[in-house]
Design a protein around this motif. Sequence first.
Motif, PDB file in Angstrom:
ATOM      1  N   GLU A  94       0.823  -1.212   0.000  1.00  6.58           N
ATOM      2  CA  GLU A  94       0.000   0.000   0.000  1.00  6.58           C
ATOM      3  C   GLU A  94       0.855   1.259   0.000  1.00  6.58           C
ATOM      4  O   GLU A  94       2.052   1.225   0.285  1.00  6.58           O
ATOM      5  CB  GLU A  94      -0.925  -0.001   1.225  1.00  6.58           C
ATOM      6  CG  GLU A  94      -1.965  -1.101   1.212  1.00  6.58           C
ATOM      7  CD  GLU A  94      -3.145  -0.790   0.298  1.00  6.58           C
ATOM      8  OE1 GLU A  94      -3.273   0.359  -0.166  1.00  6.58           O
ATOM      9  OE2 GLU A  94      -3.936  -1.723   0.045  1.00  6.58           O
ATOM     10  N   GLU A  95       0.186   2.376  -0.290  1.00  5.94           N
ATOM     11  CA  GLU A  95       0.876   3.650  -0.419  1.00  5.94           C
ATOM     12  C   GLU A  95       1.288   4.246   0.928  1.00  5.94           C
ATOM     13  O   GLU A  95       2.311   4.905   1.038  1.00  5.94           O
ATOM     14  CB  GLU A  95      -0.070   4.621  -1.112  1.00  5.94           C
ATOM     15  CG  GLU A  95       0.538   5.357  -2.270  1.00  5.94           C
ATOM     16  CD  GLU A  95      -0.514   6.160  -2.997  1.00  5.94           C
ATOM     17  OE1 GLU A  95      -0.833   7.261  -2.512  1.00  5.94           O
ATOM     18  OE2 GLU A  95      -1.030   5.661  -4.014  1.00  5.94           O
ATOM     19  N   ARG A  96       0.443   4.024   1.947  1.00  6.90           N
ATOM     20  CA  ARG A  96       0.697   4.628   3.257  1.00  6.90           C
ATOM     21  C   ARG A  96       0.913   3.534   4.308  1.00  6.90           C
ATOM     22  O   ARG A  96       0.330   2.447   4.210  1.00  6.90           O
ATOM     23  CB  ARG A  96      -0.507   5.477   3.701  1.00  6.90           C
ATOM     24  CG  ARG A  96      -0.919   6.538   2.715  1.00  6.90           C
ATOM     25  CD  ARG A  96      -0.100   7.803   2.880  1.00  6.90           C
ATOM     26  NE  ARG A  96      -0.374   8.717   1.764  1.00  6.90           N
ATOM     27  CZ  ARG A  96       0.204   9.909   1.620  1.00  6.90           C
ATOM     28  NH1 ARG A  96       1.093  10.331   2.513  1.00  6.90           N
ATOM     29  NH2 ARG A  96      -0.071  10.663   0.586  1.00  6.90           N
ATOM     30  N   VAL A  97       1.692   3.881   5.324  1.00  8.18           N
ATOM     31  CA  VAL A  97       2.076   2.917   6.355  1.00  8.18           C
ATOM     32  C   VAL A  97       0.851   2.265   7.006  1.00  8.18           C
ATOM     33  O   VAL A  97       0.746   1.039   7.085  1.00  8.18           O
ATOM     34  CB  VAL A  97       2.977   3.598   7.412  1.00  8.18           C
ATOM     35  CG1 VAL A  97       3.163   2.723   8.638  1.00  8.18           C
ATOM     36  CG2 VAL A  97       4.332   3.935   6.786  1.00  8.18           C
ATOM     37  N   TYR A  98      -0.087   3.101   7.468  1.00 13.31           N
ATOM     38  CA  TYR A  98      -1.256   2.548   8.180  1.00 13.31           C
ATOM     39  C   TYR A  98      -2.011   1.556   7.296  1.00 13.31           C
ATOM     40  O   TYR A  98      -2.328   0.433   7.714  1.00 13.31           O
ATOM     41  CB  TYR A  98      -2.178   3.692   8.637  1.00 13.31           C
ATOM     42  CG  TYR A  98      -3.314   3.240   9.534  1.00 13.31           C
ATOM     43  CD1 TYR A  98      -3.235   3.394  10.912  1.00 13.31           C
ATOM     44  CD2 TYR A  98      -4.456   2.624   8.995  1.00 13.31           C
ATOM     45  CE1 TYR A  98      -4.264   2.977  11.749  1.00 13.31           C
ATOM     46  CE2 TYR A  98      -5.485   2.196   9.821  1.00 13.31           C
ATOM     47  CZ  TYR A  98      -5.384   2.374  11.193  1.00 13.31           C
ATOM     48  OH  TYR A  98      -6.397   1.937  12.004  1.00 13.31           O
TER      49      TYR A  98
END
Length: 243
Positions: A94-98
């Motif tokens: 995914e693009e973001r950590v969360y």
Amino acid sequence: MTAPALIFEDVSYFYADKTRGLDRVGFSVMPGECIALCGRNGSGKSTLLRHANGLARPSSGRVMVFGVCTKKDAVFARLAVGMVFADSSAQIVEERVYEDVAFGPENLNLPRPEVKRRVEKALDWTGLAPLAAKRTENLSSGEKRRLAIAGVLAMEPRVIVLDEPFSNLDWPGKTALLDELLRLKDLGTTLIVATHDVELVQGLCSRILIMDKGALIRDGGLAEFAAESQSLGLRPWGQTSRV
Ligand SMILES: Nc1ncnc2c1ncn2[C@@H]1O[C@H](COP(=O)(O)OP(=O)(O)O)[C@@H](O)[C@H]1O
Ligand SMILES: [Mg+2]
């Protein structure tokens, strides 16, 4: 009597080009054990770990995960045994950590609050909470490794296998990861850690598996093989160690 977490029974594996990846490997792992997996490059460590979580299936012999054969139920193995790959970038989706940490639990179709609970716990655990909104492509290699581990932790597997997790980490990164693994061990997680640095994992692992040409050539306590380390192609550890 407690059942083993993992059993390898006479496992051989051949790649498509007929390279022998594993040669009649047999061992078992009890729940809560922490094991170092060693051997020269190309000795079969990654191939063995892929068999532990059902990603690869034996050409002959069988692998049992908590009593379930990986040939019969690879999904069960994949859920019970989390794998941290040698190349952490390959594990980031995914693009973001969360969102990346949430990816696995979301795919389990867990209720939203449960996904949130798991993601927050995994981010806290790996020290990534302050980076939750960061773009994954901008993480350092140490942070990517932590993210890969957070993603595995969020799945809450009973066994975690890690493929050379200390490689490419600086010293603070190594000690932080070691602390994390020690905490997991204290919680009863079963761990197999492929590593070239036995010295580093001495406080974590009490048992070592040593591979050569796809075969398991040693299986025992760390101290048992310390004197042979160099002839086995390993960096010395224990009292005989040299820098
Ligand atoms: N995809 C593949 N196709 C063919 N041979 C492979 C493949 N992956 C690994 N091997 C071979 O299998 C053997 C074991 O490799 P590997 O499990 O990656 O060893 P290690 O992790 O100990 O370095 C090596 O001889 C390697 O060249
Ligand atoms: Mg490898």
